[in-house]
Write a protein that holds these residues in place. Sequence first.
Motif, PDB file in Angstrom:
ATOM      1  N   GLU A  42     -29.473 -32.082  -0.759  1.00  0.00           N
ATOM      2  CA  GLU A  42     -28.622 -31.020  -1.301  1.00  0.00           C
ATOM      3  C   GLU A  42     -27.690 -30.483  -0.231  1.00  0.00           C
ATOM      4  OE1 GLU A  42     -31.486 -29.248  -4.859  1.00  0.00           O
ATOM      5  OE2 GLU A  42     -31.600 -28.386  -2.838  1.00  0.00           O
ATOM      6  N   ALA A  43     -28.198 -30.367   1.006  1.00  0.00           N
ATOM      7  CA  ALA A  43     -27.343 -29.919   2.112  1.00  0.00           C
ATOM      8  C   ALA A  43     -26.213 -30.911   2.349  1.00  0.00           C
ATOM      9  CB  ALA A  43     -28.178 -29.743   3.378  1.00  0.00           C
ATOM     10  N   ALA A  44     -26.520 -32.209   2.311  1.00  0.00           N
ATOM     11  CA  ALA A  44     -25.493 -33.236   2.496  1.00  0.00           C
ATOM     12  C   ALA A  44     -24.497 -33.216   1.348  1.00  0.00           C
ATOM     13  CB  ALA A  44     -26.151 -34.614   2.606  1.00  0.00           C
ATOM     14  N   ARG A  45     -24.994 -33.036   0.141  1.00  0.00           N
ATOM     15  CA  ARG A  45     -24.114 -32.974  -1.035  1.00  0.00           C
ATOM     16  C   ARG A  45     -23.118 -31.819  -0.940  1.00  0.00           C
ATOM     17  NH1 ARG A  45     -27.149 -30.765  -6.038  1.00  0.00           N
ATOM     18  NH2 ARG A  45     -26.889 -28.921  -4.684  1.00  0.00           N
ATOM     19  N   ASP A  46     -23.583 -30.694  -0.446  1.00  0.00           N
ATOM     20  CA  ASP A  46     -22.763 -29.482  -0.437  1.00  0.00           C
ATOM     21  C   ASP A  46     -21.900 -29.345   0.809  1.00  0.00           C
ATOM     22  OD1 ASP A  46     -23.982 -28.885  -2.848  1.00  0.00           O
ATOM     23  OD2 ASP A  46     -25.482 -27.557  -1.948  1.00  0.00           O
ATOM     24  N   ASP A  47     -22.049 -30.242   1.763  1.00  0.00           N
ATOM     25  CA  ASP A  47     -21.296 -30.187   3.012  1.00  0.00           C
ATOM     26  C   ASP A  47     -20.055 -31.089   2.893  1.00  0.00           C
ATOM     27  OD1 ASP A  47     -20.301 -30.224   5.581  1.00  0.00           O
ATOM     28  OD2 ASP A  47     -22.208 -30.712   6.545  1.00  0.00           O
ATOM     29  N   ASP A  48     -18.885 -30.490   2.882  1.00  0.00           N
ATOM     30  CA  ASP A  48     -17.651 -31.266   2.738  1.00  0.00           C
ATOM     31  C   ASP A  48     -17.425 -32.221   3.901  1.00  0.00           C
ATOM     32  OD1 ASP A  48     -17.100 -30.054   0.320  1.00  0.00           O
ATOM     33  OD2 ASP A  48     -15.769 -28.529   1.182  1.00  0.00           O
ATOM     34  N   ALA A  49     -18.048 -31.952   5.036  1.00  0.00           N
ATOM     35  CA  ALA A  49     -17.881 -32.831   6.196  1.00  0.00           C
ATOM     36  C   ALA A  49     -18.660 -34.134   6.040  1.00  0.00           C
ATOM     37  CB  ALA A  49     -18.325 -32.120   7.468  1.00  0.00           C
ATOM     38  N   VAL A  50     -19.619 -34.156   5.133  1.00  0.00           N
ATOM     39  CA  VAL A  50     -20.440 -35.356   4.924  1.00  0.00           C
ATOM     40  C   VAL A  50     -19.751 -36.272   3.925  1.00  0.00           C
ATOM     41  CG1 VAL A  50     -22.633 -36.237   4.018  1.00  0.00           C
ATOM     42  CG2 VAL A  50     -22.602 -34.202   5.493  1.00  0.00           C
ATOM     43  N   ARG A  51     -19.568 -37.526   4.314  1.00  0.00           N
ATOM     44  CA  ARG A  51     -18.920 -38.517   3.450  1.00  0.00           C
ATOM     45  C   ARG A  51     -19.867 -39.642   3.033  1.00  0.00           C
ATOM     46  NH1 ARG A  51     -13.282 -38.408   4.117  1.00  0.00           N
ATOM     47  NH2 ARG A  51     -12.630 -36.249   4.449  1.00  0.00           N
ATOM     48  N   CYS A  52     -21.014 -39.760   3.705  1.00  0.00           N
ATOM     49  CA  CYS A  52     -21.970 -40.822   3.407  1.00  0.00           C
ATOM     50  C   CYS A  52     -23.339 -40.361   3.891  1.00  0.00           C
ATOM     51  CB  CYS A  52     -21.565 -42.122   4.103  1.00  0.00           C
ATOM     52  SG  CYS A  52     -22.743 -43.480   3.915  1.00  0.00           S
ATOM     53  N   VAL A  53     -24.392 -40.787   3.183  1.00  0.00           N
ATOM     54  CA  VAL A  53     -25.761 -40.416   3.545  1.00  0.00           C
ATOM     55  C   VAL A  53     -26.574 -41.678   3.825  1.00  0.00           C
ATOM     56  CG1 VAL A  53     -27.904 -39.348   2.751  1.00  0.00           C
ATOM     57  CG2 VAL A  53     -25.702 -38.292   2.199  1.00  0.00           C
ATOM     58  N   VAL A  54     -27.295 -41.671   4.937  1.00  0.00           N
ATOM     59  CA  VAL A  54     -28.194 -42.766   5.301  1.00  0.00           C
ATOM     60  C   VAL A  54     -29.616 -42.232   5.309  1.00  0.00           C
ATOM     61  CG1 VAL A  54     -28.899 -44.368   7.106  1.00  0.00           C
ATOM     62  CG2 VAL A  54     -26.474 -43.974   6.676  1.00  0.00           C
ATOM     63  N   LEU A  55     -30.501 -42.880   4.545  1.00  0.00           N
ATOM     64  CA  LEU A  55     -31.926 -42.560   4.564  1.00  0.00           C
ATOM     65  C   LEU A  55     -32.648 -43.608   5.391  1.00  0.00           C
ATOM     66  CD1 LEU A  55     -32.820 -41.564   0.874  1.00  0.00           C
ATOM     67  CD2 LEU A  55     -32.169 -40.091   2.777  1.00  0.00           C
ATOM     68  N   THR A  56     -33.442 -43.166   6.351  1.00  0.00           N
ATOM     69  CA  THR A  56     -34.177 -44.097   7.198  1.00  0.00           C
ATOM     70  C   THR A  56     -35.487 -43.451   7.638  1.00  0.00           C
ATOM     71  OG1 THR A  56     -33.959 -45.624   9.065  1.00  0.00           O
ATOM     72  CG2 THR A  56     -33.008 -43.410   9.338  1.00  0.00           C
ATOM     73  N   SER A  57     -36.106 -43.990   8.683  1.00  0.00           N
ATOM     74  CA  SER A  57     -37.410 -43.526   9.138  1.00  0.00           C
ATOM     75  C   SER A  57     -37.473 -43.588  10.650  1.00  0.00           C
ATOM     76  CB  SER A  57     -38.502 -44.417   8.531  1.00  0.00           C
ATOM     77  OG  SER A  57     -39.716 -44.300   9.230  1.00  0.00           O
ATOM     78  N   THR A  58     -38.270 -42.701  11.241  1.00  0.00           N
ATOM     79  CA  THR A  58     -38.491 -42.752  12.686  1.00  0.00           C
ATOM     80  C   THR A  58     -39.668 -43.656  13.035  1.00  0.00           C
ATOM     81  OG1 THR A  58     -39.965 -40.820  12.664  1.00  0.00           O
ATOM     82  CG2 THR A  58     -37.604 -40.405  12.968  1.00  0.00           C
ATOM     83  N   HIS A  59     -40.426 -44.087  12.045  1.00  0.00           N
ATOM     84  CA  HIS A  59     -41.564 -44.987  12.285  1.00  0.00           C
ATOM     85  C   HIS A  59     -41.036 -46.362  12.661  1.00  0.00           C
ATOM     86  CE1 HIS A  59     -45.336 -47.149  11.656  1.00  0.00           C
ATOM     87  NE2 HIS A  59     -45.959 -46.001  11.498  1.00  0.00           N
ATOM     88  N   ASP A  60     -41.693 -47.037  13.583  1.00  0.00           N
ATOM     89  CA  ASP A  60     -41.156 -48.312  14.058  1.00  0.00           C
ATOM     90  C   ASP A  60     -41.482 -49.482  13.133  1.00  0.00           C
ATOM     91  OD1 ASP A  60     -43.864 -48.339  14.575  1.00  0.00           O
ATOM     92  OD2 ASP A  60     -43.687 -49.155  16.603  1.00  0.00           O
ATOM     93  N   LYS A  61     -42.372 -49.273  12.153  1.00  0.00           N
ATOM     94  CA  LYS A  61     -42.718 -50.377  11.260  1.00  0.00           C
ATOM     95  C   LYS A  61     -42.665 -50.022   9.775  1.00  0.00           C
ATOM     96  CE  LYS A  61     -45.835 -52.683  14.530  1.00  0.00           C
ATOM     97  NZ  LYS A  61     -47.235 -53.154  14.771  1.00  0.00           N
ATOM     98  N   VAL A  62     -42.594 -48.744   9.441  1.00  0.00           N
ATOM     99  CA  VAL A  62     -42.714 -48.314   8.045  1.00  0.00           C
ATOM    100  C   VAL A  62     -41.595 -47.339   7.696  1.00  0.00           C
ATOM    101  CG1 VAL A  62     -44.185 -47.159   6.345  1.00  0.00           C
ATOM    102  CG2 VAL A  62     -45.222 -48.578   8.127  1.00  0.00           C
ATOM    103  N   PHE A  63     -40.872 -47.642   6.616  1.00  0.00           N
ATOM    104  CA  PHE A  63     -39.959 -46.648   6.049  1.00  0.00           C
ATOM    105  C   PHE A  63     -40.802 -45.575   5.367  1.00  0.00           C
ATOM    106  CE2 PHE A  63     -37.616 -45.134   2.278  1.00  0.00           C
ATOM    107  CZ  PHE A  63     -36.556 -44.517   2.909  1.00  0.00           C
ATOM    108  N   SER A  64     -41.614 -45.981   4.397  1.00  0.00           N
ATOM    109  CA  SER A  64     -42.597 -45.085   3.789  1.00  0.00           C
ATOM    110  C   SER A  64     -43.631 -45.917   3.058  1.00  0.00           C
ATOM    111  CB  SER A  64     -41.947 -44.100   2.813  1.00  0.00           C
ATOM    112  OG  SER A  64     -42.938 -43.399   2.067  1.00  0.00           O
ATOM    113  N   ALA A  65     -44.897 -45.500   3.195  1.00  0.00           N
ATOM    114  CA  ALA A  65     -45.988 -46.199   2.519  1.00  0.00           C
ATOM    115  C   ALA A  65     -46.163 -45.735   1.084  1.00  0.00           C
ATOM    116  CB  ALA A  65     -47.287 -45.996   3.297  1.00  0.00           C
ATOM    117  N   GLY A  66     -45.340 -44.781   0.636  1.00  0.00           N
ATOM    118  CA  GLY A  66     -45.397 -44.351  -0.757  1.00  0.00           C
ATOM    119  C   GLY A  66     -46.115 -43.031  -0.939  1.00  0.00           C
TER     120      GLY A  66
END
Length: 261
Positions: A42-66
């Motif tokens: 929602e913060a990215a959506r409402d920020d006019d300076a944001v033009r693209c959103v990248v979702l990632t993870s800080t884990h070295d092997k897992v984005f998310s286990a669910g």
Amino acid sequence: MAYATLRYEVSENGVATIALDQPETRNALSDELLSELIAALEAARDDDAVRCVVLTSTHDKVFSAGGNLSGFAAEVPLVHKHFATERFPALFRLLGELGKPSICAANGHVLAGALGIALACDLVIARDGARFGTPEINVGLFPFMIMALIYRNLPRKKTNELLLLGEQISAQEAERIGIVNRVVAADEFDDAVRDWAEKLAGKSPVMMHLGKDAMFRQLDMPLLDALDFLRSQLTIAFSTEDIQEGVRAFFEKRDPNWSGK
């Protein structure tokens, strides 16, 4: 805003990066993490300076286990569990109505509910070695909340295979069947994500917003209704300053200067 379960930053190029940051749980999709992810989007959506959103993870092997399995088994009133699951459809809808392009940078395994998050994004880039799957059936569950997204992205029989067998597939197989756009070697992954994100951030923001909304809304319309709706969106696009600027820049052989109007 400070987040406990993720990191949020915006680059000077207008790319907002949201990194899931609970490595000790393999980024299990707890109520807290999902709530913060919704807030960050929602913060990215409402920020006019944001033009693209990248979702990632800080884990070295897992984005998310669910999903958070301990939460599923918790002894709380059933109605509370029902209310808690509303975060999943809210998140998927938010990604669809974000008005800005999104990339899932799958730098590790994408499993169970996390596969729904990846499929709700516009594009998915996977690091070689990442695995994808819906293993819920193996622990006596079923991927109800992400089933609709999988069926809308994959052929029916392949979806049935994922849901019923609960087996994981490689990034290459995920690319072959349409879950993933690209598979990239580990040493090239960050550059590949950055390249696409910056390209997306460089497009007309007003046209991207119109286009993204149209992509999401027409998805389940009957064909004739979709054609009528899309025709109306083209007419609206004709009224923007950016379409005029884009055409001028094309003929003048220069980069366009988007006004976002």
